[in-house]
Design an enzyme around this catalytic site. Sequence first.
Site, mmCIF file in Angstrom:
data_model
loop_
_atom_site.group_PDB
_atom_site.id
_atom_site.type_symbol
_atom_site.label_atom_id
_atom_site.label_comp_id
_atom_site.label_asym_id
_atom_site.label_seq_id
_atom_site.Cartn_x
_atom_site.Cartn_y
_atom_site.Cartn_z
ATOM 1 N N TYR A 1 -29.404 20.678 29.266
ATOM 2 C CA TYR A 1 -28.729 19.845 28.266
ATOM 3 C C TYR A 1 -28.418 20.644 27.006
ATOM 4 O O TYR A 1 -27.283 20.671 26.519
ATOM 5 C CB TYR A 1 -29.626 18.647 27.945
ATOM 6 C CG TYR A 1 -29.140 17.754 26.829
ATOM 7 C CD1 TYR A 1 -28.192 16.767 27.075
ATOM 8 C CD2 TYR A 1 -29.651 17.868 25.534
ATOM 9 C CE1 TYR A 1 -27.752 15.930 26.066
ATOM 10 C CE2 TYR A 1 -29.221 17.037 24.518
ATOM 11 C CZ TYR A 1 -28.277 16.070 24.788
ATOM 12 O OH TYR A 1 -27.851 15.241 23.766
ATOM 13 N N LYS B 1 -24.898 21.926 25.139
ATOM 14 C CA LYS B 1 -24.601 21.554 23.756
ATOM 15 C C LYS B 1 -24.374 22.799 22.894
ATOM 16 O O LYS B 1 -23.540 22.787 21.981
ATOM 17 C CB LYS B 1 -25.740 20.713 23.182
ATOM 18 C CG LYS B 1 -25.864 19.327 23.794
ATOM 19 C CD LYS B 1 -24.603 18.501 23.577
ATOM 20 C CE LYS B 1 -24.791 17.051 23.971
ATOM 21 N NZ LYS B 1 -23.552 16.254 23.786
ATOM 22 N N SER C 1 -23.616 17.122 19.370
ATOM 23 C CA SER C 1 -24.520 18.102 19.959
ATOM 24 C C SER C 1 -25.947 17.560 19.914
ATOM 25 O O SER C 1 -26.181 16.376 20.132
ATOM 26 C CB SER C 1 -24.394 19.441 19.229
ATOM 27 O OG SER C 1 -25.231 20.416 19.811
ATOM 28 N N SER C 2 -26.891 18.416 19.579
ATOM 29 C CA SER C 2 -28.298 18.015 19.596
ATOM 30 C C SER C 2 -29.106 18.937 18.700
ATOM 31 O O SER C 2 -28.803 20.135 18.585
ATOM 32 C CB SER C 2 -28.848 18.092 21.025
ATOM 33 O OG SER C 2 -30.253 17.950 21.043
#
Length: 253
Positions: free
Chosen positions: A158, A162, A144-145
């Site tokens: 984005y 995620k 993920s982020s």
Amino acid sequence: MSSTKIALVTGGNRGLGKDMALQLAHKGHNVIITYHQNRELAIQTVAELEQLKVKSVALHLNLSDVKSIPAFIVTLKDTLHSNFNATHFDYLINNAGMGATVPFEEVTEALFDEFLNVHFKSVYFLTQHCIPILNNGGCVINISSGTTRYCNPGYSVYSSMKGAVEVFTRYVAKELGHKGIRANVVAPGPVETDFNHAAIRSNPLMKERLASLSPLGRVGVAEDIGSVVAFLCSDEARWINGQRIEVSGGINI
């Protein structure tokens, strides 16, 4: 752990994925990597992995085309049989992705759909198709982020995808627990790679700004992430399940 364990790392030919593959190889695991465009780089990565005395193969996979996944699974099964004398593998690391910094007001439906396919829809269905050939007691790791916790302008698409992956991961952990399969999220913070057109590496001012947000005073490097993924694929992490582990140096803490 036994060197007979097999990991599949999507997008494992470069950047974070390459380091994940290398760290898994250091632990004695055989590694299958996927690539989308750069076959030559994938072949080089396979050679580096094999220098660590493990078996490795690179397979083509285009995650923007969800309909290609069943054919990829056929190729994966053939590869497991021919290269590893196996019918199943042990670790699925959904790492492959794409980057773009686009202000929310400028996002097009086409861009949204591309990010949806690469970062969520394909992760969902690749995982679904892999489960029948994933060994009981194995694990799924989704990348993920840090930007699902804090906001970085231009990352609305984005990070939304995620975020969906993080929810999905908990469901995988819940629904596959009876097979002993664990599922976790690794969420990197800013990392200096060629991701998103090397946005951090090629922009010293951005790099300096992001480094200033971390108590440790720097941005991440690929080696900061791969070792955590390899750990989560080990017996030492057998009781970690359904978790989001942020590997960001404490940015925006």
